[in-house]
Design a protein around this motif. Structure first.
Motif, mmCIF file in Angstrom:
data_model
loop_
_atom_site.group_PDB
_atom_site.id
_atom_site.type_symbol
_atom_site.label_atom_id
_atom_site.label_comp_id
_atom_site.label_asym_id
_atom_site.label_seq_id
_atom_site.Cartn_x
_atom_site.Cartn_y
_atom_site.Cartn_z
ATOM 1 N N ASP A 114 0.832 -1.212 0.000
ATOM 2 C CA ASP A 114 0.000 0.000 0.000
ATOM 3 C C ASP A 114 0.862 1.256 0.000
ATOM 4 N N VAL A 115 1.879 1.263 0.859
ATOM 5 C CA VAL A 115 2.752 2.439 0.982
ATOM 6 C C VAL A 115 3.541 2.660 -0.305
ATOM 7 N N LEU A 116 4.119 1.592 -0.853
ATOM 8 C CA LEU A 116 4.922 1.725 -2.071
ATOM 9 C C LEU A 116 4.073 2.185 -3.254
ATOM 10 N N LYS A 117 2.835 1.713 -3.330
ATOM 11 C CA LYS A 117 1.954 2.139 -4.427
ATOM 12 C C LYS A 117 1.642 3.623 -4.327
ATOM 13 N N ARG A 118 1.458 4.111 -3.108
ATOM 14 C CA ARG A 118 1.172 5.539 -2.929
ATOM 15 C C ARG A 118 2.409 6.378 -3.224
ATOM 16 N N ILE A 119 3.572 5.889 -2.831
ATOM 17 C CA ILE A 119 4.808 6.644 -3.069
ATOM 18 C C ILE A 119 5.137 6.704 -4.558
ATOM 19 N N LYS A 120 5.021 5.546 -5.228
ATOM 20 C CA LYS A 120 5.413 5.472 -6.636
ATOM 21 C C LYS A 120 4.268 5.778 -7.597
ATOM 22 N N GLY A 121 3.046 5.852 -7.075
ATOM 23 C CA GLY A 121 1.908 6.170 -7.920
ATOM 24 C C GLY A 121 1.596 5.092 -8.938
ATOM 25 N N LYS A 122 1.880 3.837 -8.581
ATOM 26 C CA LYS A 122 1.624 2.723 -9.498
ATOM 27 C C LYS A 122 0.449 1.891 -9.015
ATOM 28 N N LYS A 123 -0.184 1.193 -9.969
ATOM 29 C CA LYS A 123 -1.303 0.321 -9.636
ATOM 30 C C LYS A 123 -0.820 -0.914 -8.904
ATOM 31 N N ASP A 124 0.326 -1.448 -9.319
ATOM 32 C CA ASP A 124 0.903 -2.630 -8.690
ATOM 33 C C ASP A 124 2.412 -2.456 -8.548
ATOM 34 N N ILE A 125 2.965 -3.045 -7.492
ATOM 35 C CA ILE A 125 4.408 -3.160 -7.318
ATOM 36 C C ILE A 125 4.717 -4.624 -7.599
ATOM 37 N N LYS A 126 5.191 -4.914 -8.770
ATOM 38 C CA LYS A 126 5.194 -6.262 -9.332
ATOM 39 C C LYS A 126 5.549 -7.362 -8.344
ATOM 40 N N PHE A 127 6.759 -7.324 -7.776
ATOM 41 C CA PHE A 127 7.197 -8.418 -6.903
ATOM 42 C C PHE A 127 6.381 -8.467 -5.624
ATOM 43 N N ILE A 128 6.194 -7.311 -4.963
ATOM 44 C CA ILE A 128 5.477 -7.256 -3.688
ATOM 45 C C ILE A 128 4.027 -7.691 -3.874
ATOM 46 N N THR A 129 3.375 -7.229 -4.956
ATOM 47 C CA THR A 129 1.980 -7.599 -5.215
ATOM 48 C C THR A 129 1.857 -9.096 -5.464
ATOM 49 N N ALA A 130 2.787 -9.644 -6.250
ATOM 50 C CA ALA A 130 2.757 -11.083 -6.542
ATOM 51 C C ALA A 130 2.956 -11.900 -5.269
ATOM 52 N N PHE A 131 3.887 -11.448 -4.404
ATOM 53 C CA PHE A 131 4.137 -12.163 -3.147
ATOM 54 C C PHE A 131 2.941 -12.056 -2.220
ATOM 55 N N ARG A 132 2.324 -10.862 -2.152
ATOM 56 C CA ARG A 132 1.130 -10.667 -1.329
ATOM 57 C C ARG A 132 0.011 -11.612 -1.765
ATOM 58 N N ASP A 133 -0.222 -11.694 -3.066
ATOM 59 C CA ASP A 133 -1.281 -12.560 -3.588
ATOM 60 C C ASP A 133 -0.998 -14.025 -3.276
ATOM 61 N N LEU A 134 0.249 -14.447 -3.490
ATOM 62 C CA LEU A 134 0.608 -15.849 -3.254
ATOM 63 C C LEU A 134 0.496 -16.202 -1.781
ATOM 64 N N LEU A 135 0.949 -15.312 -0.905
ATOM 65 C CA LEU A 135 0.906 -15.554 0.534
ATOM 66 C C LEU A 135 -0.529 -15.651 1.031
ATOM 67 N N PHE A 136 -1.387 -14.766 0.552
ATOM 68 C CA PHE A 136 -2.774 -14.783 1.024
ATOM 69 C C PHE A 136 -3.539 -15.986 0.500
ATOM 70 N N THR A 137 -3.443 -16.227 -0.799
ATOM 71 C CA THR A 137 -4.274 -17.270 -1.412
ATOM 72 C C THR A 137 -3.883 -18.671 -0.988
ATOM 73 N N THR A 138 -2.584 -18.933 -0.828
ATOM 74 C CA THR A 138 -2.149 -20.302 -0.539
ATOM 75 C C THR A 138 -1.988 -20.604 0.947
ATOM 76 N N LEU A 139 -1.793 -19.562 1.784
ATOM 77 C CA LEU A 139 -1.544 -19.820 3.196
ATOM 78 C C LEU A 139 -2.429 -19.009 4.144
ATOM 79 N N ALA A 140 -2.418 -17.677 4.023
ATOM 80 C CA ALA A 140 -3.097 -16.837 5.016
ATOM 81 C C ALA A 140 -4.590 -17.142 5.129
ATOM 82 N N PHE A 141 -5.281 -17.223 3.982
ATOM 83 C CA PHE A 141 -6.716 -17.504 4.060
ATOM 84 C C PHE A 141 -7.003 -18.948 4.469
ATOM 85 N N PRO A 142 -6.403 -19.970 3.824
ATOM 86 C CA PRO A 142 -6.708 -21.347 4.224
ATOM 87 C C PRO A 142 -6.397 -21.638 5.686
#
Length: 230
Positions: free
Chosen positions: A65-93
Motif C-alpha cells: 500500500d505504501v509503495l503504491k502511494r509513493i510510486k503512484g503505481k497500480k501494482d508493485i510487481k514483486f510485492i503484489t505477486a508475493f502478497r497474492d501468493l501468501l494470502f491465497t495459498t496460506l493466510a486464508f486457508p
C-alpha cells in the motif's frame, strides 16, 4: 475499497496482530504462566503460527500500500505477486482451518482443544482474537479486494508442502516427548491418526478451492497466466 481506506484498514489490522502477538509474548514472561508454554513451545500450535502468518501477510500488504502511494503505481510487481501468493495459498486457508476446527472441537468437547483451566490464563477476548477474528479479517480481504491466484498445481503444491511440514513437526514432537500436541490425537490408533491427517488435508484443500471460487465469483478469473515456451 479505495487506496486510502485499504491502506488504513491494513494498518489497523497489522497493528491488531502485532498487539496480540506482543500480549501473548508478555503472558509467556509471567513466571506463573510460563509453564504453559515453556521454551517458546507455543510455536507447536497452529493457532500461534497462524497469528504470526497473519502478521507477516498484513505487513506485506501495508508495504505494498505504501509503495503504491509513493510510486503512484497500480501494482508493485514483486510485492503484489508475493502478497497474492501468501494470502491465497496460506493466510486464508490457515485462518479458516483454525477458526473451523477450533470451534467444531470446542463445541464437541472443549477439553480436547482448549481445557477450561486456560480460561484463567487467556482472557475470553484473547481466545476470540486468536480463534474467531482471524476468519472475518480474511473474508474481508476476499470480498473487498481481488487477488491473482496461482495456477492450481502451484497453489496446491505450496499448500501441500506447508501441510506436510506442520504434520511432520507434530509427529517429531510426539517421537521426542511421547505426547501429542493436541490431546485429541491420543484417542486414535495409528491408523486412525493417518485417516485423521488425510481428512484434514482434504478439508484444507477444499477450503483453498472454495476460496478460489469465491474470489472468481466476486472478481472474475484473475489466475496467473501460464509461461509461454520460448
Amino acid at each position: 475499497m479505495t487506496r486510502t481506506s485499504t491502506c488504513i484498514y491494513h494498518s489497523l489490522v497489522l497493528s491488531w496482530y502485532i498487539f496480540i502477538n506482543y500480549y501473548i509474548f508478555q503472558l509467556g514472561r509471567d513466571p506463573q504462566k510460563r509453564k504453559i508454554f515453556p521454551n517458546a513451545q507455543r510455536w507447536k500450535y497452529l493457532t500461534f503460527l497462524n497469528l504470526l502468518l497473519q502478521t507477516i501477510f498484513y505487513g506485506v500488504a501495508c508495504l505494498e500500500d505504501v509503495l503504491k502511494r509513493i510510486k503512484g503505481k497500480k501494482d508493485i510487481k514483486f510485492i503484489t505477486a508475493f502478497r497474492d501468493l501468501l494470502f491465497t495459498t496460506l493466510a486464508f486457508p490457515v485462518s479458516t482451518v483454525v477458526f473451523l476446527l477450533f470451534w467444531i472441537l470446542f463445541l464437541y468437547d472443549r477439553e480436547v482443544v482448549y481445557p477450561k483451566y486456560l480460561d484463567d490464563i487467556f482472557p475470553v477476548w484473547l481466545n476470540h482474537a486468536m480463534h474467531t477474528c482471524v476468519l472475518p479479517f480474511s473474508l474481508i480481504e476476499v470480498i473487498f479486494r481481488p487477488y491473482c491466484y496461482p495456477l492450481k498445481k502451484k497453489g496446491l503444491s505450496i499448500l501441500t508442502i506447508a501441510f506436510l511440514a506442520y504434520i511432520s513437526r507434530i509427529l517429531w514432537i510426539y517421537s521426542q516427548t511421547g505426547t501429542w500436541v493436541y490431546p485429541v490425537f491420543a484417542k486414535f490408533s495409528p491408523v486412525g491418526i493417518a485417516v485423521l491427517f488425510s481428512l484434514s488435508y482434504i478439508f484444507t484443500t477444499g477450503i483453498y478451492l472454495l476460496e478460489e471460487k469465491l474470489n472468481h465469483w466476486k472478481w472474475g478469473d484473475k489466475r496467473q497466466p501460464r509461461k509461454k515456451n520460448k
